[in-house]
Motif scaffolding. Structure first.
Motif, PDB file in Angstrom:
ATOM      1  N   TYR A  70      31.337  -9.402 -36.753  1.00  0.00           N
ATOM      2  CA  TYR A  70      32.836  -9.735 -36.867  1.00  0.00           C
ATOM      3  C   TYR A  70      33.563  -9.355 -35.786  1.00  0.00           C
ATOM      4  O   TYR A  70      32.976  -8.767 -34.829  1.00  0.00           O
ATOM      5  CB  TYR A  70      33.540  -8.819 -38.198  1.00  0.00           C
ATOM      6  N   THR A  71      34.621 -10.186 -35.527  1.00  0.00           N
ATOM      7  CA  THR A  71      35.371  -9.872 -34.360  1.00  0.00           C
ATOM      8  C   THR A  71      36.630  -8.850 -34.557  1.00  0.00           C
ATOM      9  O   THR A  71      37.422  -9.231 -35.735  1.00  0.00           O
ATOM     10  CB  THR A  71      36.349 -11.243 -34.254  1.00  0.00           C
ATOM     11  N   ASP A  72      36.643  -7.766 -34.030  1.00  0.00           N
ATOM     12  CA  ASP A  72      37.554  -6.684 -34.141  1.00  0.00           C
ATOM     13  C   ASP A  72      39.033  -7.393 -33.803  1.00  0.00           C
ATOM     14  O   ASP A  72      39.215  -7.791 -32.852  1.00  0.00           O
ATOM     15  CB  ASP A  72      37.066  -5.557 -33.308  1.00  0.00           C
ATOM     16  N   GLY A  73      39.958  -7.037 -34.611  1.00  0.00           N
ATOM     17  CA  GLY A  73      41.345  -7.489 -34.771  1.00  0.00           C
ATOM     18  C   GLY A  73      41.568  -8.761 -35.515  1.00  0.00           C
ATOM     19  O   GLY A  73      42.880  -9.067 -35.967  1.00  0.00           O
ATOM     20  N   LEU A  74      40.493  -9.462 -35.919  1.00  0.00           N
ATOM     21  CA  LEU A  74      40.562 -10.636 -36.756  1.00  0.00           C
ATOM     22  C   LEU A  74      40.324 -10.530 -38.298  1.00  0.00           C
ATOM     23  O   LEU A  74      40.435 -11.303 -38.994  1.00  0.00           O
ATOM     24  CB  LEU A  74      40.018 -11.709 -35.997  1.00  0.00           C
ATOM     25  N   VAL A  75      39.608  -9.348 -38.246  1.00  0.00           N
ATOM     26  CA  VAL A  75      39.329  -9.029 -39.967  1.00  0.00           C
ATOM     27  C   VAL A  75      40.010  -8.046 -40.422  1.00  0.00           C
ATOM     28  O   VAL A  75      40.554  -7.070 -39.702  1.00  0.00           O
ATOM     29  CB  VAL A  75      37.920  -9.071 -40.067  1.00  0.00           C
ATOM     30  N   ASP A  76      39.921  -7.912 -42.049  1.00  0.00           N
ATOM     31  CA  ASP A  76      40.619  -6.661 -42.659  1.00  0.00           C
ATOM     32  C   ASP A  76      39.294  -5.619 -42.552  1.00  0.00           C
ATOM     33  O   ASP A  76      38.417  -5.903 -43.721  1.00  0.00           O
ATOM     34  CB  ASP A  76      40.880  -7.246 -44.048  1.00  0.00           C
ATOM     35  N   ILE A  77      39.512  -4.699 -41.787  1.00  0.00           N
ATOM     36  CA  ILE A  77      38.362  -3.437 -41.941  1.00  0.00           C
ATOM     37  C   ILE A  77      37.996  -2.762 -43.171  1.00  0.00           C
ATOM     38  O   ILE A  77      36.922  -2.641 -43.670  1.00  0.00           O
ATOM     39  CB  ILE A  77      38.654  -2.439 -40.944  1.00  0.00           C
ATOM     40  N   ASN A  78      39.281  -2.770 -43.814  1.00  0.00           N
ATOM     41  CA  ASN A  78      39.098  -2.016 -45.306  1.00  0.00           C
ATOM     42  C   ASN A  78      38.284  -2.739 -46.162  1.00  0.00           C
ATOM     43  O   ASN A  78      37.429  -2.432 -46.949  1.00  0.00           O
ATOM     44  CB  ASN A  78      40.306  -1.773 -45.842  1.00  0.00           C
ATOM     45  N   SER A  79      38.535  -4.236 -46.081  1.00  0.00           N
ATOM     46  CA  SER A  79      37.904  -5.195 -47.145  1.00  0.00           C
ATOM     47  C   SER A  79      36.396  -5.072 -46.719  1.00  0.00           C
ATOM     48  O   SER A  79      35.671  -5.391 -47.569  1.00  0.00           O
ATOM     49  CB  SER A  79      38.517  -6.641 -47.279  1.00  0.00           C
ATOM     50  N   ILE A  80      35.996  -5.159 -45.443  1.00  0.00           N
ATOM     51  CA  ILE A  80      34.684  -4.998 -45.150  1.00  0.00           C
ATOM     52  C   ILE A  80      33.975  -3.774 -45.773  1.00  0.00           C
ATOM     53  O   ILE A  80      32.776  -3.790 -46.210  1.00  0.00           O
ATOM     54  CB  ILE A  80      34.368  -5.038 -43.715  1.00  0.00           C
ATOM     55  N   GLN A  81      34.603  -2.740 -45.442  1.00  0.00           N
ATOM     56  CA  GLN A  81      34.110  -1.439 -46.117  1.00  0.00           C
ATOM     57  C   GLN A  81      33.841  -1.463 -47.539  1.00  0.00           C
ATOM     58  O   GLN A  81      32.732  -0.935 -47.961  1.00  0.00           O
ATOM     59  CB  GLN A  81      34.986  -0.183 -45.383  1.00  0.00           C
TER      60      GLN A  81
END
Length: 530
Positions: A70-81
């Motif tokens: 994934y590209t940092d800054g373009l995704v929702d980190i909490n949702s990935i976790q």
């Protein structure tokens, strides 16, 4: 014999080119080796530090190796976790062992039973994988599978919905579009809650791959206009699209005309109103301005607030805008023509006063107006580029100081300063900035015609402008409609704004499938009887 040799040679060339295409296709396809796929992705992206690569092991015993990109800054980190990492790495499905499943169905099981995400699609080529990765999606690859999954987790930081800065109103909604395409489409759907509001998406730009959406109301829009929009967008072949202005310039009808043939707005209520008339909206990711086609001349004079005020108030304001438009176009030209060629049109006292003012001025009226207009345009552009804290103060002080100093020095007459000031104020009355810029450009050739031929030159130039505008079309619709061609029932929403209970139909040349806005038996306002 030569013919057969040539045919065999062409056949060989065709087969070799077909083999090259197959080789390219195989080269772009995802391989079964996870390590090889990881290295290929890193190589194509140049080992960029913002591309996060997370290798994990899934299944009860962790036998299946996987990797998440994934590209940092373009995704929702909490949702990935919460929805990807926990679903894959924790034993939340004790009755489901991925190791016991047929190898051909593991990806399908991940989509159907494991990953708690709505938007999941298959990907088999690196080109599609890279586009999704750089657009904000999460990529999941498994070892031993020549296929991956793109998981919709787009997020990151963006500007929230705020008040429109380009189109302010006293009465009406305050929200404006943002740079996020999905936010903008949602704002329009909040206004028009119907299944007939259709949206079609495209990616334009070889390098930027900018998301472009086309919105229209099925059953109201003219299908030929939609087909023309698709044809012109598909014809675009450019490396990047950074703003809607790229699209506007590439699909407009008359590229050399000073008048805009594509309308744009920053307000969702304005775009919703245009869609209800049968027009097509073009939304570009990365810009808060939405394009609308076809565009008519009267559209650039209308404002959103016209439809929220009473009909009589809106009509008065519209007439004032048209008058201001004429002043902005012809104000300095009329002054130059009358003071240079037609002094007999002025009252005697006014003529004597103007003569006294111009007694010490060394330049003719045309040079005066040219210098003042150029100075004002420079001040206006400087005020736009300066920091907001000092921009307005500098523009006001600069205008006062330069104007008064020029009059005292005898370079400019006081009457010319008044004329240029009124012209500048009138140019700000136009709700559409694009039309205001066109009038500002046309003001200078009109001044030259006035200085050369007087009122005759102004009349000839004005007639030429009208003929040019009548010859323009926007996606097949006459630009000066409903005046040319004249459509009587559409005059109700041009210079004037009829009451809502009188506007029963949509513009005839735009919406040809469903022309009825409301029933003909709509009740008139009740009248109180004494």
């Amino acid at each position: 014999m030569n013919f057969f040799k040539k045919q065999r040679k062409n056949s060989d060339n065709f087969s070799s080119s077909e083999d090259d295409q197959n080789k390219e296709s195989n080269k772009d396809s995802i391989k079964t080796s996870l390590e090889g796929n990881i290295q290929h992705v890193k190589q194509r992206i140049g080992n960029s530090s913002d591309i996060v690569t997370r290798e994990i092991q899934i299944g009860k015993e962790g036998i299946i190796k996987a990797c998440i990109f994934y590209t940092d800054g373009l995704v929702d980190i909490n949702s990935i976790q919460n929805f990807i990492m926990e679903s894959l790495m924790l034993d939340i499905y004790p009755d489901q062992d991925l190791n016991d499943i047929d190898s051909t169905n593991v990806l399908q099981v991940l989509k159907d039973r494991i990953l708690a995400v709505g938007n999941i699609q298959d990907v088999t080529e690196f080109s599609s994988l890279m586009t999704s990765l750089l657009s904000g999606d999460v990529i999941l690859l498994l070892d031993g599978y020549a296929q991956g999954l793109t998981i919709g987790m787009r997020g990151g930081k963006d500007r929230g919905v705020m008040e429109s800065t380009a189109e302010t109103v006293v009465r009406g909604p305050k929200e404006g579009f943002t740079e996020n395409l999905r936010t903008n489409t949602a704002l329009i759907r909040r206004k028009i809650k119907t299944s007939q509001l259709w949206l079609e998406s495209k990616k334009i730009g070889k390098l930027t791959k900018t998301d472009v959406a086309i919105m229209y109301i099925d059953g109201i829009v003219n299908d030929k206009i939609v087909e023309e929009v698709h044809r012109r967008l598909d014809r675009i072949d450019i490396d990047g699209i950074l703003e809607g202005g790229y699209i506007e310039e590439l699909i407009q009808d008359a590229p050399y005309s000073p008048f805009p043939t594509i309308y744009y707005s920053e307000r969702p209520d304005v775009i919703a109103g245009e869609l209800l008339e049968g027009k097509v909206a073009i939304l570009v990711d990365g810009t808060p301005f939405v394009l609308v086609v076809p565009a008519l001349f009267v559209s650039f004079i209308h404002a959103a607030e016209d439809y929220y005020q009473r009909a009589d108030i809106s009509t008065l304001i519209r007439l004032l805008r048209f008058l201001s438009l004429l002043i902005a176009l012809l104000g300095p030209s009329l002054y130059i023509a009358i003071t240079t060629f037609h002094q007999e049109m002025l009252p005697t006292q006014l003529l004597i006063g103007l003569a006294e003012q111009r007694e010490g001025v060394p330049f003719p009226a045309f040079i005066e107006a040219l210098m003042m207009e150029a100075a004002f345009e420079i001040l206006r552009e400087a005020s736009l580029r300066m920091p907001k804290a000092i921009g307005q103060a500098i523009s006001i002080v600069g205008t006062l100081v330069i104007g008064s100093a020029a009059v005292e020095a005898g370079i400019i007459s006081a009457a010319m300063v008044i004329v240029v000031a009124i012209t500048a104020i009138s140019s700000f009355v136009s709700p559409a900035f694009a039309m205001s810029m066109s009038i500002r450009m046309l003001r200078f050739p009109m001044m030259a015609l006035a200085a050369s031929f007087g009122l005759f030159g102004i009349i000839v130039g004005f007639i030429a402008l009208i003929l040019h505008m009548c010859n323009l079309r926007s996606f097949g619709v006459p630009y000066m409609s409903p005046f040319g061609p004249f459509i009587r029932e559409d005059i109700k929403d041009t210079f004037i704004r009829a009451p809502w209970w009188r506007m029963l139909t949509r513009p005839r040349l735009i919406s040809q499938k469903n022309n009825k806005r409301e029933q003909a038996s709509a009740p008139k306002p009740p009248r109180n009887k004494m």
